[in-house]
Motif scaffolding. Structure first.
Motif, mmCIF file in Angstrom:
data_model
loop_
_atom_site.group_PDB
_atom_site.id
_atom_site.type_symbol
_atom_site.label_atom_id
_atom_site.label_comp_id
_atom_site.label_asym_id
_atom_site.label_seq_id
_atom_site.Cartn_x
_atom_site.Cartn_y
_atom_site.Cartn_z
ATOM 1 N N ARG A 243 -8.060 -13.227 -9.514
ATOM 2 C CA ARG A 243 -8.811 -14.373 -10.051
ATOM 3 C C ARG A 243 -9.348 -15.262 -8.936
ATOM 4 N N ARG A 244 -9.319 -14.765 -7.714
ATOM 5 C CA ARG A 244 -9.840 -15.462 -6.525
ATOM 6 C C ARG A 244 -9.237 -16.862 -6.403
ATOM 7 N N ASP A 245 -7.916 -16.903 -6.487
ATOM 8 C CA ASP A 245 -7.166 -18.165 -6.482
ATOM 9 C C ASP A 245 -6.474 -18.324 -5.127
ATOM 10 N N ILE A 246 -7.093 -19.108 -4.247
ATOM 11 C CA ILE A 246 -6.564 -19.217 -2.880
ATOM 12 C C ILE A 246 -5.176 -19.873 -2.872
ATOM 13 N N SER A 247 -4.944 -20.840 -3.775
ATOM 14 C CA SER A 247 -3.620 -21.487 -3.810
ATOM 15 C C SER A 247 -2.528 -20.468 -4.095
ATOM 16 N N GLY A 248 -2.791 -19.636 -5.077
ATOM 17 C CA GLY A 248 -1.795 -18.624 -5.448
ATOM 18 C C GLY A 248 -1.582 -17.601 -4.345
ATOM 19 N N ASP A 291 -2.422 -32.986 2.809
ATOM 20 C CA ASP A 291 -3.579 -33.888 2.772
ATOM 21 C C ASP A 291 -4.518 -33.517 1.629
ATOM 22 N N ALA A 292 -4.662 -32.220 1.395
ATOM 23 C CA ALA A 292 -5.580 -31.762 0.343
ATOM 24 C C ALA A 292 -4.984 -31.979 -1.055
ATOM 25 N N GLY A 293 -3.682 -32.153 -1.108
ATOM 26 C CA GLY A 293 -3.034 -32.314 -2.412
ATOM 27 C C GLY A 293 -2.901 -31.005 -3.179
ATOM 28 N N GLU A 294 -3.297 -29.916 -2.522
ATOM 29 C CA GLU A 294 -3.107 -28.584 -3.113
ATOM 30 C C GLU A 294 -3.096 -27.566 -1.977
ATOM 31 N N ILE A 295 -2.678 -26.371 -2.274
ATOM 32 C CA ILE A 295 -2.620 -25.355 -1.224
ATOM 33 C C ILE A 295 -4.006 -24.751 -1.044
ATOM 34 N N ILE A 296 -4.601 -25.009 0.124
ATOM 35 C CA ILE A 296 -5.937 -24.457 0.396
ATOM 36 C C ILE A 296 -5.888 -23.448 1.545
ATOM 37 N N ALA A 297 -4.731 -23.326 2.175
ATOM 38 C CA ALA A 297 -4.585 -22.387 3.290
ATOM 39 C C ALA A 297 -3.135 -21.946 3.362
ATOM 40 N N GLY A 298 -2.925 -20.761 3.902
ATOM 41 C CA GLY A 298 -1.560 -20.256 4.054
ATOM 42 C C GLY A 298 -1.419 -19.541 5.389
ATOM 43 N N TYR A 299 -0.239 -19.663 5.989
ATOM 44 C CA TYR A 299 0.004 -18.946 7.242
ATOM 45 C C TYR A 299 0.764 -17.662 6.945
ATOM 46 N N THR A 300 0.582 -16.696 7.809
ATOM 47 C CA THR A 300 1.418 -15.499 7.739
ATOM 48 C C THR A 300 1.564 -14.945 9.145
ATOM 49 N N PHE A 301 2.784 -14.486 9.466
ATOM 50 C CA PHE A 301 3.098 -13.989 10.808
ATOM 51 C C PHE A 301 3.673 -12.582 10.692
ATOM 52 N N ASP A 302 3.129 -11.659 11.471
ATOM 53 C CA ASP A 302 3.737 -10.331 11.547
ATOM 54 C C ASP A 302 4.853 -10.354 12.602
ATOM 55 N N ALA A 303 5.169 -9.242 13.180
ATOM 56 C CA ALA A 303 6.276 -9.197 14.145
ATOM 57 C C ALA A 303 5.845 -9.732 15.508
ATOM 58 N N GLY A 304 5.438 -10.997 15.530
ATOM 59 C CA GLY A 304 5.003 -11.650 16.749
ATOM 60 C C GLY A 304 4.675 -13.095 16.466
ATOM 61 N N PRO A 305 4.381 -13.880 17.504
ATOM 62 C CA PRO A 305 4.181 -15.318 17.293
ATOM 63 C C PRO A 305 2.780 -15.723 16.828
ATOM 64 N N ASN A 306 1.799 -14.791 16.866
ATOM 65 C CA ASN A 306 0.446 -15.159 16.447
ATOM 66 C C ASN A 306 0.369 -15.445 14.963
ATOM 67 N N ALA A 307 -0.413 -16.466 14.618
ATOM 68 C CA ALA A 307 -0.565 -16.821 13.205
ATOM 69 C C ALA A 307 -1.838 -16.233 12.640
#
Lengths: 363, 363
Positions: A243-248, A291-307
């Motif tokens: 459903r193209r839901d970035i928050s989810g 700040d946005a009051g909702e989730i507009i971005a998410g981080y994910t890390f594989d087996a290393g420190p790069n985000a």
């Protein structure tokens, strides 16, 4: 039989070149139920990067003229008795066996990644190799079958056989026949969806993910709950993506990244891939969302420190701005933006990676 | 009845003073099965610090002259309608009810901790309060019963009712009657065993452990495996302590600290108490152990970034030396060494915390 002879003569000594991209897992693969066949405890999900952002280009030729397999990576001859390289390169033997062929191969491969990106190249490397070898051996295998082969070189490589959003089905068969990758959404399904890779400096000692995940399975009492937790979250993430839901999508990706790194940390001895820079990026993403009051971005890390920060085009500027102070301080060394890209493609002969020396060997 | 009257007149307006120390958990408490009664999912284990290292001194007096409870902490009057303070102070109502008394109390408490140690003072504060109030109300409760009371102010406080190495039995009864603390080893059992507290700077936003552990229980799919994992590790740690085996104790303590922080990190949203300084200390301890070729020290972190490094006297110098570069860089702000200490003690009247103002109120 006649056909085979014909093919042999056609492909003998001819150079085949393929390019493929690495992928970023949104639902992580961490833990094998079968070490030898590389069968995972849970299904995983990833986005394949665009070739123009990160790619590996691999040329291969089989020839009776050469006595042993030769593998050059980024211009350096690799030692095929090195265990890690041998395991990855083993897919060549699988394919050769399937083709009933015995000729040795010359393989020349190069990673086109930003300098010191720290991006894992095994997935794109193995995908490109499998794709090129499939052509060179005229095996005519489909992507599903190639993903099964690539899986045996390095688990997550099977996902780089497809573009867009890709699931690696964990399967349940002991022989691995139902553990393969499949495209769930093509690269055009959600063109606003992007990943911003933030490359950070690292002085961390390397623990290979192969050894690390084995230790997690063997020593971590919390691991028992991981497979079903990952399956449930994968289901939620796929629904959110549909459903193209970035928050989810972002919420699931962050939770899964945190869960994997938590499992690493609670392994004995603990495995820590995240460093202070990674934590600074997590803080920045949390601030953006607060700040946005909702989730507009998410981080994910594989087996290393790069985000990898996933978001949509609309928030790209905002996130780049939030990362800018970290770049100024040298915590983030560079960023690279990618949409979902395509799976491996065969390149025409102009793009061969073979040098004069390699070509001479083949004649 | 005659007895009670006698006691009433004896203790009325008289000041009772107790001191108690905080404790460092070696097997962590994180997650309640009953929020109201403060009943944990797993048993936990701690070492009580020596009073000379970290202590809280609390004076209490009951008097018909005063209209409402008054609580001064470190010279500042506390707001008893503040939820957190109210919950901790609630043990006074429990004790008053048990004594069949109605007088209000004046409580004056002070923490003798190194400046900005970041050491949690709720355990020592509640233990000292329970101990002093038990005397002031002439309840004559034993330590086991007092630990049940202290538990209801703040879970880990129940362990500070005893000295040495203390277990908090999780119990299974819904009313909490079998969830209390018990001393397993007194403070003399292993006099070489020490904890080196390394105080680090922190800019972390505070998540109360009460709220944090509730979120872990509610949102973390990995939590299900925690209770039995902790119980098994507690068993191993007690056996290692019994044979004075620092490798065994330190390995269990590190694994349990990592497991708790992993559970925090995989909570939604993630709870991160450890910062870059904490990770630097973990690295230092890992190096010490690698150099030694065996585990001679272990780190453990409660709900904050400060490290406690457990080891034995023989390795004290070595560890202090390894931490020195971190002190030079300002990453570690100070260290404090403690053996296992005793439980709360009553102090004689010379040590009253009451000022002239408070004493006037009582007359």
């Amino acid at each position: 039989m006649r056909n085979l002879v014909l093919h042999l003569s056609e492909s003998e000594g001819r150079v085949f070149t393929a390019e493929a991209s690495p992928n970023i897992a949104l639902i992580k693969y961490w833990g094998k139920r079968d070490e030898k066949r590389i069968l995972p405890y849970n299904s995983s999900l990833s986005m394949t990067f665009e070739h123009k952002t990160f790619r590996t280009v691999t040329s291969i030729a089989f020839s009776k003229k050469i006595k042993e397999d030769l593998f050059y990576l980024n211009g350096v001859r690799q030692n095929l008795s090195d265990r890690e390289i041998m395991e990855r390169f083993s897919i060549l033997n699988l394919l050769r066996k399937m083709a009933g062929r015995r000729e040795r191969a010359v393989v020349v491969s190069r990673n086109y990644f930003p300098t010191a990106s720290g991006m894992a190249s095994s997935a794109s490397g193995i995908a490109a190799l499998a794709y090129a070898a499939n052509a060179a051996l005229d095996l005519g295998l489909g992507r599903k079958e190639l993903s099964r082969i690539a899986r045996q070189g390095s688990g997550s490589a099977c996902r780089s056989i497809f573009g867009g959003i890709v699931i690696w089905h964990r399967g349940s068969s002991p022989d691995g026949r139902d553990s393969y990758a499949e495209q769930l959404f093509d690269e055009k399904y959600w063109q606003d969806f992007i990943s911003i890779t933030a490359v950070v400096s690292s002085s961390a000692k390397k623990v290979s993910s192969r050894a690390g995940m084995r230790q997690t399975v063997e020593t971590n009492p919390l691991f028992g709950a991981r497979p079903e937790s990952a399956e449930a979250r994968l289901h939620d993430l796929v629904n959110a993506y549909a459903r193209r839901d970035i928050s989810g999508v972002a919420a699931c990706a962050m939770a899964d990244s945190n869960e994997m790194h938590a499992l690493m940390m609670s392994t004995s001895p603990p495995i820590r891939y995240l460093n202070a820079a990674s934590h600074a990026i997590m803080d920045a993403v949390e601030s953006i969302n607060n700040d946005a009051g909702e989730i507009i971005a998410g981080y994910t890390f594989d087996a290393g420190p790069n985000a990898n920060i996933i978001t949509i085009e609309r928030h790209r500027e905002e996130i780049t701005r939030a990362i800018a102070p970290l770049m100024k301080k040298g915590i983030v060394k560079g960023i690279k933006v990618s949409h979902a890209g395509t799976g491996p493609v065969l390149l025409d002969s102009r793009w061969s990676m073979m040098g004069k020396k390699e070509l001479r060997m083949l004649k």
